[in-house]
Scaffold this motif. Structure first.
Motif, PDB file in Angstrom:
ATOM      1  N   PHE A   1       0.832  -1.207   0.000  1.00 41.90           N
ATOM      2  CA  PHE A   1       0.000   0.000   0.000  1.00 41.90           C
ATOM      3  C   PHE A   1       0.870   1.263   0.000  1.00 41.90           C
ATOM      4  CE2 PHE A   1      -2.186   3.398   2.267  1.00 41.90           C
ATOM      5  CZ  PHE A   1      -3.379   3.470   1.569  1.00 41.90           C
ATOM      6  N   GLU A   2       1.901   1.266   0.815  1.00 43.57           N
ATOM      7  CA  GLU A   2       2.764   2.439   0.961  1.00 43.57           C
ATOM      8  C   GLU A   2       3.488   2.792  -0.328  1.00 43.57           C
ATOM      9  OE1 GLU A   2       2.663  -0.087   3.230  1.00 43.57           O
ATOM     10  OE2 GLU A   2       1.530   1.074   4.702  1.00 43.57           O
ATOM     11  N   ASN A   3       3.713   1.809  -1.202  1.00 43.81           N
ATOM     12  CA  ASN A   3       4.442   2.046  -2.454  1.00 43.81           C
ATOM     13  C   ASN A   3       3.546   2.481  -3.610  1.00 43.81           C
ATOM     14  OD1 ASN A   3       6.817   1.278  -1.200  1.00 43.81           O
ATOM     15  ND2 ASN A   3       6.681  -0.837  -1.888  1.00 43.81           N
ATOM     16  N   LEU A   4       2.240   2.354  -3.451  1.00 43.16           N
ATOM     17  CA  LEU A   4       1.330   2.678  -4.554  1.00 43.16           C
ATOM     18  C   LEU A   4       1.227   4.187  -4.763  1.00 43.16           C
ATOM     19  CD1 LEU A   4      -1.610   0.164  -4.100  1.00 43.16           C
ATOM     20  CD2 LEU A   4      -0.273   0.482  -6.160  1.00 43.16           C
ATOM     21  N   PRO A   5       1.583   4.669  -5.960  1.00 38.37           N
ATOM     22  CA  PRO A   5       1.437   6.100  -6.257  1.00 38.37           C
ATOM     23  C   PRO A   5       0.015   6.368  -6.776  1.00 38.37           C
ATOM     24  CG  PRO A   5       2.577   5.002  -8.047  1.00 38.37           C
ATOM     25  CD  PRO A   5       2.288   3.954  -7.006  1.00 38.37           C
ATOM     26  N   PHE A   6      -0.921   6.602  -5.864  1.00 39.43           N
ATOM     27  CA  PHE A   6      -2.338   6.693  -6.233  1.00 39.43           C
ATOM     28  C   PHE A   6      -2.624   7.791  -7.252  1.00 39.43           C
ATOM     29  CE2 PHE A   6      -2.795   4.261  -2.282  1.00 39.43           C
ATOM     30  CZ  PHE A   6      -3.581   3.227  -2.761  1.00 39.43           C
ATOM     31  N   ARG A   7      -2.013   8.973  -7.120  1.00 33.46           N
ATOM     32  CA  ARG A   7      -2.270  10.056  -8.084  1.00 33.46           C
ATOM     33  C   ARG A   7      -1.778   9.654  -9.471  1.00 33.46           C
ATOM     34  NH1 ARG A   7      -5.702  10.483  -6.497  1.00 33.46           N
ATOM     35  NH2 ARG A   7      -5.795  10.566  -4.297  1.00 33.46           N
ATOM     36  N   LYS A   8      -0.616   9.009  -9.542  1.00 33.40           N
ATOM     37  CA  LYS A   8      -0.061   8.564 -10.830  1.00 33.40           C
ATOM     38  C   LYS A   8      -0.968   7.506 -11.467  1.00 33.40           C
ATOM     39  CE  LYS A   8       4.000   6.318 -12.820  1.00 33.40           C
ATOM     40  NZ  LYS A   8       5.283   5.700 -12.537  1.00 33.40           N
ATOM     41  N   ILE A   9      -1.404   6.556 -10.668  1.00 33.07           N
ATOM     42  CA  ILE A   9      -2.315   5.513 -11.160  1.00 33.07           C
ATOM     43  C   ILE A   9      -3.602   6.159 -11.644  1.00 33.07           C
ATOM     44  CG2 ILE A   9      -3.762   3.567 -10.439  1.00 33.07           C
ATOM     45  CD1 ILE A   9      -1.413   2.800  -8.525  1.00 33.07           C
ATOM     46  N   ASN A  10      -4.123   7.075 -10.843  1.00 31.99           N
ATOM     47  CA  ASN A  10      -5.353   7.772 -11.189  1.00 31.99           C
ATOM     48  C   ASN A  10      -5.202   8.536 -12.509  1.00 31.99           C
ATOM     49  OD1 ASN A  10      -7.597   9.057  -8.672  1.00 31.99           O
ATOM     50  ND2 ASN A  10      -8.037   8.567 -10.779  1.00 31.99           N
ATOM     51  N   SER A  11      -4.069   9.217 -12.671  1.00 28.65           N
ATOM     52  CA  SER A  11      -3.809   9.948 -13.917  1.00 28.65           C
ATOM     53  C   SER A  11      -3.758   9.008 -15.106  1.00 28.65           C
ATOM     54  CB  SER A  11      -2.500  10.732 -13.821  1.00 28.65           C
ATOM     55  OG  SER A  11      -2.653  11.825 -12.968  1.00 28.65           O
ATOM     56  N   GLY A  12      -3.162   7.840 -14.910  1.00 33.68           N
ATOM     57  CA  GLY A  12      -3.102   6.845 -15.981  1.00 33.68           C
ATOM     58  C   GLY A  12      -4.491   6.401 -16.406  1.00 33.68           C
ATOM     59  N   LEU A  13      -5.366   6.191 -15.437  1.00 33.10           N
ATOM     60  CA  LEU A  13      -6.738   5.774 -15.739  1.00 33.10           C
ATOM     61  C   LEU A  13      -7.492   6.873 -16.484  1.00 33.10           C
ATOM     62  CD1 LEU A  13      -7.661   4.069 -12.343  1.00 33.10           C
ATOM     63  CD2 LEU A  13      -7.213   2.922 -14.525  1.00 33.10           C
ATOM     64  N   ASN A  14      -7.258   8.126 -16.110  1.00 32.36           N
ATOM     65  CA  ASN A  14      -7.950   9.253 -16.740  1.00 32.36           C
ATOM     66  C   ASN A  14      -7.326   9.676 -18.069  1.00 32.36           C
ATOM     67  OD1 ASN A  14     -10.021   9.608 -14.839  1.00 32.36           O
ATOM     68  ND2 ASN A  14      -8.600  10.623 -13.464  1.00 32.36           N
ATOM     69  N   SER A  15      -6.202   9.042 -18.421  1.00 33.44           N
ATOM     70  CA  SER A  15      -5.516   9.348 -19.681  1.00 33.44           C
ATOM     71  C   SER A  15      -5.683   8.231 -20.706  1.00 33.44           C
ATOM     72  CB  SER A  15      -4.019   9.577 -19.415  1.00 33.44           C
ATOM     73  OG  SER A  15      -3.846  10.690 -18.581  1.00 33.44           O
ATOM     74  N   SER A  16      -6.655   7.372 -20.476  1.00 37.59           N
ATOM     75  CA  SER A  16      -6.941   6.300 -21.435  1.00 37.59           C
ATOM     76  C   SER A  16      -8.167   6.683 -22.240  1.00 37.59           C
ATOM     77  CB  SER A  16      -7.222   4.982 -20.692  1.00 37.59           C
ATOM     78  OG  SER A  16      -6.091   4.601 -19.957  1.00 37.59           O
ATOM     79  N   PRO A  17      -8.068   6.624 -23.572  1.00 31.82           N
ATOM     80  CA  PRO A  17      -9.235   6.987 -24.385  1.00 31.82           C
ATOM     81  C   PRO A  17     -10.422   6.079 -24.076  1.00 31.82           C
ATOM     82  CG  PRO A  17      -7.458   6.127 -25.759  1.00 31.82           C
ATOM     83  CD  PRO A  17      -6.955   6.167 -24.367  1.00 31.82           C
ATOM     84  N   ASN A  18     -11.608   6.667 -24.100  1.00 30.92           N
ATOM     85  CA  ASN A  18     -12.814   5.930 -23.747  1.00 30.92           C
ATOM     86  C   ASN A  18     -13.772   5.917 -24.933  1.00 30.92           C
ATOM     87  OD1 ASN A  18     -15.503   5.394 -22.634  1.00 30.92           O
ATOM     88  ND2 ASN A  18     -14.514   5.584 -20.636  1.00 30.92           N
ATOM     89  N   GLN A  19     -14.180   4.726 -25.319  1.00 31.71           N
ATOM     90  CA  GLN A  19     -15.073   4.583 -26.472  1.00 31.71           C
ATOM     91  C   GLN A  19     -16.392   5.319 -26.245  1.00 31.71           C
ATOM     92  OE1 GLN A  19     -16.063   0.544 -27.492  1.00 31.71           O
ATOM     93  NE2 GLN A  19     -16.917   1.125 -29.462  1.00 31.71           N
ATOM     94  N   MET A  20     -16.903   5.287 -25.005  1.00 28.82           N
ATOM     95  CA  MET A  20     -18.176   5.941 -24.704  1.00 28.82           C
ATOM     96  C   MET A  20     -18.080   7.465 -24.819  1.00 28.82           C
ATOM     97  SD  MET A  20     -19.239   3.517 -21.571  1.00 28.82           S
ATOM     98  CE  MET A  20     -20.897   4.083 -21.386  1.00 28.82           C
ATOM     99  N   LEU A  21     -16.864   7.971 -24.813  1.00 24.94           N
ATOM    100  CA  LEU A  21     -16.634   9.413 -24.961  1.00 24.94           C
ATOM    101  C   LEU A  21     -16.145   9.738 -26.372  1.00 24.94           C
ATOM    102  CD1 LEU A  21     -14.723  10.039 -21.591  1.00 24.94           C
ATOM    103  CD2 LEU A  21     -17.148  10.455 -22.054  1.00 24.94           C
ATOM    104  N   LYS A  22     -16.427   8.838 -27.302  1.00 23.41           N
ATOM    105  CA  LYS A  22     -15.958   8.971 -28.695  1.00 23.41           C
ATOM    106  C   LYS A  22     -14.439   9.091 -28.734  1.00 23.41           C
ATOM    107  CE  LYS A  22     -20.284  10.696 -30.301  1.00 23.41           C
ATOM    108  NZ  LYS A  22     -21.190  11.767 -30.187  1.00 23.41           N
ATOM    109  N   TRP A  23     -13.780   8.265 -27.937  1.00 22.43           N
ATOM    110  CA  TRP A  23     -12.330   8.115 -27.862  1.00 22.43           C
ATOM    111  C   TRP A  23     -11.616   9.345 -27.309  1.00 22.43           C
ATOM    112  CZ3 TRP A  23     -11.393   3.314 -27.510  1.00 22.43           C
ATOM    113  CH2 TRP A  23     -12.175   2.391 -28.217  1.00 22.43           C
TER     114      TRP A  23
END
Length: 175
Positions: free
Chosen positions: A134-156
């Motif tokens: 848990f202590e090693n997980l960079p939550f903001r970085k992981i979160n940014s990665g998830l929000n930087s993935s194109p989404n088909q429902m948002l027309k990519w």
């Protein structure tokens, strides 16, 4: 005053039953509703929350039952930090006003939002294995990665791009 409703999955609902309230009729007109699920890292409860309109994701880490009294503040601070991390500028006071009070509601079985959460859980499981504890997980970085993935429902489009557009539209309305 604004209210932001966060619908919980059945899994999360079971762990926070006492904090669940009835759905109110006043919906947040700018950001809309959110859906949350729970996952565990080293036996610590973490929430993965998705915005239904923008598919923007937010991770709340190490949420304890005692934190539920301050969920509005925790959510707002974490969202502000994540938005800033994703390059989306908004004043904390304006964001707080926009969110208003958080209401945790029982599940609404939104298949689209639940599907987005389930897809992201695969990525989170991968990162949990990669970073270990848990202590090693960079939550903001992981979160940014998830929000930087194109989404088909948002027309990519990227979720962070759509969230930025929503916040800019809100700021324009306020002028």
């Amino acid at each position: 005053m604004n209210q932001t409703q966060i619908y919980t999955t059945r899994k999360l609902e079971k762990t926070i039953k006492k904090s669940i309230v009835e759905k109110s009729e006043s919906e947040n007109k700018i950001l809309g509703e959110w859906v949350a699920t729970i996952f565990y890292v080293d036996r610590k409860k973490c929430w993965l929350i998705v915005n239904k309109l923008t598919k923007y994701l937010l991770i709340l880490s190490d949420i304890k039952t005692s934190d539920l009294n301050n969920i509005t503040e925790i959510f707002t601070k974490t969202l502000h930090s994540q938005l800033k991390n994703d390059g989306i500028e908004i004043d904390y006071g304006k964001l707080s006003e926009l969110i208003g009070e958080i209401k945790l509601c029982e599940t609404n079985n939104d298949r689209s939002a639940n599907g987005s959460l389930n897809n992201c859980m695969f990525s989170i499981d991968h990162w949990k294995m990669e970073y270990g504890s848990f202590e090693n997980l960079p939550f903001r970085k992981i979160n940014s990665g998830l929000n930087s993935s194109p989404n088909q429902m948002l027309k990519w489009k990227y979720p962070k791009e759509v969230m930025n557009e929503s916040i800019k539209a809100y700021a324009q309305q306020r002028l």
